[in-house]
Design a protein around this motif. Sequence first.
Motif, PDB file in Angstrom:
ATOM      1  N   ASP A   1      -3.614 -37.421 -32.768  1.00  0.00           N
ATOM      2  CA  ASP A   1      -4.509 -37.016 -33.853  1.00  0.00           C
ATOM      3  C   ASP A   1      -5.838 -36.592 -33.245  1.00  0.00           C
TER       4      ASP A   1
ATOM      5  N   GLN B   1      -9.953 -35.646 -34.288  1.00  0.00           N
ATOM      6  CA  GLN B   1     -11.063 -35.608 -35.244  1.00  0.00           C
ATOM      7  C   GLN B   1     -12.257 -35.001 -34.529  1.00  0.00           C
TER       8      GLN B   1
ATOM      9  N   THR C   1     -15.844 -34.867 -30.250  1.00  0.00           N
ATOM     10  CA  THR C   1     -14.419 -34.856 -30.590  1.00  0.00           C
ATOM     11  C   THR C   1     -13.788 -36.181 -30.203  1.00  0.00           C
TER      12      THR C   1
END
Length: 447
Positions: A426, A428, A435
């Motif tokens: 994942d 974000q 990041t």
Amino acid sequence: MKIRTKLILFTSILITFILFCLLAVTHIQFYIVRDYAYLENKAVFKSLQDEFQQYYAHHDESWEGIQNSSFEHSPPFVEIALVVDGDQLYQKGQLSLENIMEGGFQLKIHSNDRVVGKLYVMNESQYKTYEFRSIWYNILPNIILVSLLITGVAAVFIIFLLSWTLTVPIRKIIKGIDTVKMGEPEVILPVHRKDEFGAIARALQEMNDSLANLEQSRKQLLSDVAHELKTPLMIMQGEMELAQEMETTLSSEKISSLLDEVLRLSRLVHDVLDLSRLEAGGTELRPTTENIVAIIKGMVEKIMFLAEDKQIGVSMHISEGVIDVSVEKSRINQAIYNILINSIHYTNQGEQVQIRVARIYHAARQSKYACITIEDNGVGISAKDLPHIFNRFYRADHSRTRPSGGTGLGLAIAQQNILVHQGWIDVQSEVGKGTTFLIYLPIPPSI
């Protein structure tokens, strides 16, 4: 067998079955009407039966002279026949013995608990039913022929209409498939239909779109690889041609520069081959039980010099010293290395890269996972670029120059290495804030 042939065959069987059922129902109905007439006038039938039984008893259990006798309760009956051991001893009416035995109602004559004869009778209602039945059976063949003719013509018309309706979308789908086979970009399929043909057409349209996207990806990959190969080859070619024209030997600096380009080419080729094998499932996974915490610590030690060159701090936060996972160590090393290098590259001088490792329970998947978090406070990734960062040769920073960049395959290789271990990544990110990559690796129940 074509759809039209199947429809004709099915309709023929259906018509034959319906006619057979009609014949059977009609035949049964005649016997129901005959027996119902008996139930309505049961007393009269019973009185006639008693008369014949009395006659037999009064004549010393003999039927002698029965044909010339008259019976008080016989007037309501149109047909009467007494049959004893297959011989007809008494008859009233015009029907043959065979017909009255087939259509008449049977009354058994008893004497001392044994059957001494069988009486076949028809009252007026039963006789009319018999007559109608005879007429019906006489005209039935003609009715069947006419029905078959009319029904057959109607059925053939309906079948051709239905088959045309059914085969039109099929022909369109086949034409669309032929168009796909010929490589035409525009494919016309009946996707607007709400029936099963529409569902098939939509599935084929989606498949064609997917194939078109794959073809576009293939072309893009070839273009990207060619572009990546072109620059270092041109640099090496230019340096060597210049040295040849000047008839001079290459300096150590030039040789070092050329070696850098050769290494860049070699790394590109190896990355492309690695990614191709991973995506095609062409490499066999050989997992062993490894402590993911130790793997992370070892990787941080290896890349620490890169962080120190940029004056970037790297900190680790470990929840426990041992978290065992079943992985192929070299692949996990490659995945984590690529993500760490990416984070260090995009982190500004003097900033931090934080690494966390923890054991978690994923409620939705009902399994335990080792979660590796790599967080930087660098430039971040825009929402437009975020869905594509794992694509081959994709660079979120489009202004990035070649000397400062990699091959554009690092994150794609990292993702494939994690996916092959049944894990996932994942991401974000927020532009200007940094990041966060979250890597999930499953922990087998036995560990």
